[in-house]
Design a protein around this motif. Sequence first.
Motif, short mmCIF file in Angstrom:
data_model
loop_
_atom_site.label_atom_id
_atom_site.label_comp_id
_atom_site.label_asym_id
_atom_site.label_seq_id
_atom_site.Cartn_x
_atom_site.Cartn_y
_atom_site.Cartn_z
N SER A 104 19.90 76.67 51.23
CA SER A 104 20.81 77.81 51.19
C SER A 104 22.09 77.50 51.96
CB SER A 104 20.14 79.05 51.78
OG SER A 104 21.13 80.05 51.99
N LYS A 105 23.19 77.38 51.23
CA LYS A 105 24.46 77.03 51.87
C LYS A 105 24.96 78.18 52.76
CE LYS A 105 25.89 73.63 48.42
NZ LYS A 105 25.72 72.39 49.17
N SER A 106 24.66 79.44 52.38
CA SER A 106 25.12 80.55 53.22
C SER A 106 24.33 80.59 54.53
CB SER A 106 25.02 81.88 52.47
OG SER A 106 23.69 82.15 52.11
N THR A 119 32.76 73.18 61.09
CA THR A 119 32.62 73.27 59.63
C THR A 119 33.83 74.04 59.11
OG1 THR A 119 31.04 73.77 57.86
CG2 THR A 119 31.26 75.43 59.58
N ALA A 120 34.06 74.00 57.79
CA ALA A 120 35.22 74.69 57.21
C ALA A 120 35.05 76.20 57.30
CB ALA A 120 35.37 74.28 55.74
N ALA A 121 36.17 76.92 57.46
CA ALA A 121 36.14 78.40 57.44
C ALA A 121 35.63 78.85 56.07
CB ALA A 121 37.54 78.94 57.67
N LEU A 142 40.63 75.61 47.05
CA LEU A 142 39.47 76.32 47.59
C LEU A 142 38.20 75.66 47.04
CD1 LEU A 142 40.28 80.12 47.28
CD2 LEU A 142 39.66 78.91 49.39
N VAL A 143 37.13 75.71 47.83
CA VAL A 143 35.87 75.13 47.38
C VAL A 143 34.88 76.27 47.16
CG1 VAL A 143 34.11 73.40 47.88
CG2 VAL A 143 36.41 73.14 48.84
N VAL A 144 34.35 76.34 45.95
CA VAL A 144 33.40 77.40 45.59
C VAL A 144 32.02 76.77 45.44
CG1 VAL A 144 32.85 79.22 43.92
CG2 VAL A 144 35.25 78.65 44.40
N GLY A 154 26.56 72.32 42.09
CA GLY A 154 26.96 73.66 42.48
C GLY A 154 28.19 73.74 43.36
N VAL A 155 29.01 72.67 43.42
CA VAL A 155 30.21 72.69 44.25
C VAL A 155 31.42 72.43 43.36
CG1 VAL A 155 31.45 71.51 46.13
CG2 VAL A 155 28.98 71.87 46.30
N VAL A 156 32.37 73.36 43.35
CA VAL A 156 33.55 73.20 42.49
C VAL A 156 34.81 73.32 43.35
CG1 VAL A 156 34.73 74.02 40.42
CG2 VAL A 156 32.25 74.26 40.60
N ILE A 185 32.63 80.68 49.61
CA ILE A 185 34.01 80.25 49.33
C ILE A 185 34.51 79.60 50.61
CG2 ILE A 185 36.30 80.99 48.53
CD1 ILE A 185 34.43 82.24 46.62
N GLU A 186 34.97 78.36 50.48
CA GLU A 186 35.22 77.58 51.68
C GLU A 186 36.59 76.92 51.62
OE1 GLU A 186 31.68 75.30 53.07
OE2 GLU A 186 32.99 73.61 52.71
N GLN A 187 37.17 76.73 52.81
CA GLN A 187 38.44 76.02 52.90
C GLN A 187 38.24 74.56 52.53
OE1 GLN A 187 40.21 75.64 56.85
NE2 GLN A 187 41.23 77.57 56.37
N PHE A 188 39.23 73.98 51.86
CA PHE A 188 39.18 72.56 51.50
C PHE A 188 39.55 71.72 52.72
CE2 PHE A 188 41.15 68.67 49.90
CZ PHE A 188 40.18 68.23 49.00
N LEU A 189 38.72 70.71 53.01
CA LEU A 189 38.98 69.86 54.17
C LEU A 189 39.44 68.49 53.71
CD1 LEU A 189 35.77 70.65 56.26
CD2 LEU A 189 38.08 71.52 56.66
N ARG A 190 40.36 67.90 54.47
CA ARG A 190 40.80 66.53 54.17
C ARG A 190 40.23 65.58 55.22
NH1 ARG A 190 44.61 67.67 50.33
NH2 ARG A 190 45.18 69.84 50.55
N VAL A 283 30.98 69.57 59.28
CA VAL A 283 29.81 69.51 58.40
C VAL A 283 30.18 70.07 57.03
CG1 VAL A 283 27.45 70.32 58.03
CG2 VAL A 283 28.22 69.75 60.35
N LEU A 284 30.00 69.25 55.98
CA LEU A 284 30.17 69.72 54.60
C LEU A 284 28.86 70.28 54.09
CD1 LEU A 284 32.12 66.79 52.91
CD2 LEU A 284 33.04 68.99 53.63
N GLU A 285 27.79 69.58 54.44
CA GLU A 285 26.47 70.00 53.94
C GLU A 285 25.40 69.30 54.77
OE1 GLU A 285 25.10 68.22 50.32
OE2 GLU A 285 26.11 66.34 50.71
P1 AMP Z 1 28.33 69.48 49.23
O1 AMP Z 1 27.17 69.48 48.29
O2 AMP Z 1 28.59 70.78 49.91
O3 AMP Z 1 28.40 68.30 50.14
O4 AMP Z 1 29.58 69.19 48.28
C1 AMP Z 1 29.64 68.06 47.42
C2 AMP Z 1 30.93 67.33 47.60
O5 AMP Z 1 32.03 68.22 47.46
C3 AMP Z 1 31.10 66.73 48.99
O6 AMP Z 1 30.47 65.48 49.09
C4 AMP Z 1 32.60 66.67 49.12
O7 AMP Z 1 33.12 65.52 48.47
C5 AMP Z 1 33.07 67.90 48.36
N1 AMP Z 1 33.27 69.02 49.29
C6 AMP Z 1 32.39 69.98 49.63
N2 AMP Z 1 32.91 70.87 50.49
C7 AMP Z 1 34.18 70.47 50.71
C8 AMP Z 1 35.25 70.96 51.52
N3 AMP Z 1 35.12 72.07 52.25
N4 AMP Z 1 36.41 70.27 51.52
C9 AMP Z 1 36.57 69.16 50.77
N5 AMP Z 1 35.60 68.66 49.98
C10 AMP Z 1 34.42 69.29 49.95
#
Ligand code: AMP
Length: 429
Positions: A104-106, A119-121, A142-144, A154-156, A185-190, A283-285
Amino acid sequence: MKVLIVGGGGREHALAWKCAQSARVQHVFVAPGNAGTAREPKLSNVEIAADDIEALLEFASTENVGLTVVGPEGPLVAGIVDRFAEAGRACFGPSRAAACLEGSKSFTKDFLQRHRIPTAAYATFTAANFDPRFIRAQPLPLVVKADGLAAGKGVVICDTHESAIATASGMLAGSFGAAGNTVVIEQFLRGEEVSFIVVASGDQVVPLATSQDHKRRDDGDQGPNTGGMGAYSPAPVVTPALHARIMREVIEPTLRGLRRDGIPYTGFLYAGLMIAEDGTPNVLEFNCRFGDPEAQPILMRLESDLVALCEAALEGSLDRIGVRWDSRAALGVVMAAGGYPENYCTGDAITGLDAAAHLPGKVFHAGTRASGSQILTAGGRVLCAVGLGTTVGAAQRVAYDLVHAIHWNRVQYRRDIGHRAITRERETT
Ligand code: AMP
């Protein structure tokens, strides 16, 4: 002792092959396994699906299996470890509650925020409270994300507000089934993406050798996202200073937080991180299991007994175990079926495996099956060819010698696995 490995991919082939090297292990079963695990000394396949928890438990009881190691996230999130524990059977992996870190990502975002782990906002929505005005007020991209398990799809990443609204609405309307009942819904990180994998047991932790994978299908990190087209270890991007920061700012507070929240974590824990320019490990995941294909090169470098490591985690004595690594680098190239990751072909005869078996390195199977004397493709990711070498560049040459010995109709693989590490190696010599 007998060991059972749950799963049938390249990660599970590597786990089973490594467990079989333990002097204490008499036999390793793999459920359901693949054509590679069927051929390996001391290993045999069992025809039970990885998510059939009751049948796996019955098999482990009948065979008196001393240790079960779970490869994929599905059975962990479904509670295989809790079920085995109820029956008094040792099963290495997190409980169902702890596996929520992947399931569960939430849950994970709330956990990270509560414990002040970077982690991203973000914001979370269900169909009942979804508000497109929130999305319109956010900076782009934005990352959904669908909340639940969505087979890596499930990540767009959305470049416009309209596409973010459409993606979130689609998920909430059921495009990902129940996994999309909640969206994040998450901020895009570089920055640079790094994976960091540890063996954990409550507060105790043994970091595994560092690694980096290549998620995109095509050379130059282009094309669609995949489960992973190759990986190598060590990853020079994880300097000793960054390693210490990840342990201090991510791994240790996560394990401490879970224990305090009453859900102590045992098992492999995989953190997917985005390292910001100032070095912050966001942390992305989290994944609640070993990475695939990271497991293949990492386990090629593990010199210690994997069974002893898993048992120490289960007994809470990880702090007393030392782990030895081959000082050489390992690099794995995934060979995939034509069309992967979308609609891919199966049933093609693979040639050259016998010739490859005489070369240095190791070919781990993933989507393969035997048909008479032939081995056929049976999945998107088919093989992972792993080489060892004194540098990542040398390991890459060994891996590609294996790849070039093997063929099937419409095979595809990247020709540049390890390019970032090899560029760094060139710059420092
Ligand atoms: P996740 O399953 O959440 O890791 O997302 C899969 C892929 O999406 C990651 O390996 C990243 O390349 C990209 N990603 C996920 N969240 C973000 C984020 N907040 N900012 C930038 N890229 C992301």
